[in-house]
Enzyme design. Sequence first.
Site, PDB file in Angstrom:
ATOM      1  N   LYS A 149      29.099   7.699 -16.757  1.00 14.92           N
ATOM      2  CA  LYS A 149      28.269   6.493 -16.818  1.00 14.92           C
ATOM      3  C   LYS A 149      26.922   6.783 -16.175  1.00 14.92           C
ATOM      4  CE  LYS A 149      28.146   1.654 -15.256  1.00 14.92           C
ATOM      5  NZ  LYS A 149      28.914   0.598 -14.558  1.00 14.92           N
ATOM      6  N   LYS A 194      28.897   5.994 -21.248  1.00 12.21           N
ATOM      7  CA  LYS A 194      28.114   4.763 -21.218  1.00 12.21           C
ATOM      8  C   LYS A 194      26.727   5.075 -20.662  1.00 12.21           C
ATOM      9  CE  LYS A 194      28.064   0.130 -19.183  1.00 12.21           C
ATOM     10  NZ  LYS A 194      28.695  -0.824 -18.249  1.00 12.21           N
TER      11      LYS A 194
END
Length: 317
Positions: A189, A242
């Site tokens: 992420k 992400k």
Amino acid sequence: MKKQTLRLRSNKYLRHLSESGSLNVNKMIQPLFLVEGLIEKEPIKGLPDVYRDTNQTIFKQIESDLKSGVTQFLLFMVPSEKSDTSFSKDFYHTNISAIKSKFPEMFLWLDTCICSVTTTGHCCHFHPKGTIDLPLTLQRLSELALIYADAGADGIAPSDMMDGRVASHRKILDDNNHIHVPIMSYSTKFKSHFYGPFRGAADSSPQFGDRSGYQLDVRDRDTAIHTSIRDKEEGADLLMVKPGLTAIDLIGPIKDKTGLPTGAYQVSGEYASLVYLAKEGFLDFEEGLKETWDVFRRAGSSFLITYGARIAKRLYS
């Protein structure tokens, strides 16, 4: 590893996410936002047909989504009061239990982070001098994961990017008879400029600084792959990148190096950019959205978290 494999085979929902076929509606996860104390559901700027729901309107939303073909949901819970010492356990337990009781046929993932809880809006706690208090942060994150699992969550999705949080979650879940509950880790992420609409929806904007002290530098490919390998070793069952499009080059390498199903989160800013382009007449929204999904398919994404999951069955028909 054997336990990880068994968890992924334990029901049809996890088998859908882990099988190697192309991306389809069974591999899409719809985000939901439940806000404590909200009187009426609120639209989220940039995300049409996505709302901050009340503890009543969320039932109508889930019912509608199930009819549209959605089977898996990622729930973000936003308490009405911030606290650095305690959780609103009744808010979590009452609503998760009620949702699972009414809709036993759905698979409910719970995002595990404390950015909507802390007074700072950060995903961690800090020492007085400003460094991350990792032991305290892991303790609180894992306590939250246990609250979710005790309430009936089908799966846990840690999104905080703290070192060691997957191992900490796995231990507290296993020690409390939740060995069957899978962990879908936000394993790669990045600190990103594409989270804006979400932060408004989850009331999670940091009150000072940014999250570069724990989220990944978008330029750092090696560390990005390493964090997914680490989370696999700590017990994650599924992995995720992400933002999805800006990390799309990492899906294949992470799958190859870990052997675990690896998906992506098409984040709020990515989704909203299509909305605004369509609003200005530069593209057809549904065609543009489907094009991005086809790119995720091409990249080998095992599953996709997207705000458009509720229209996926129609677009893929």
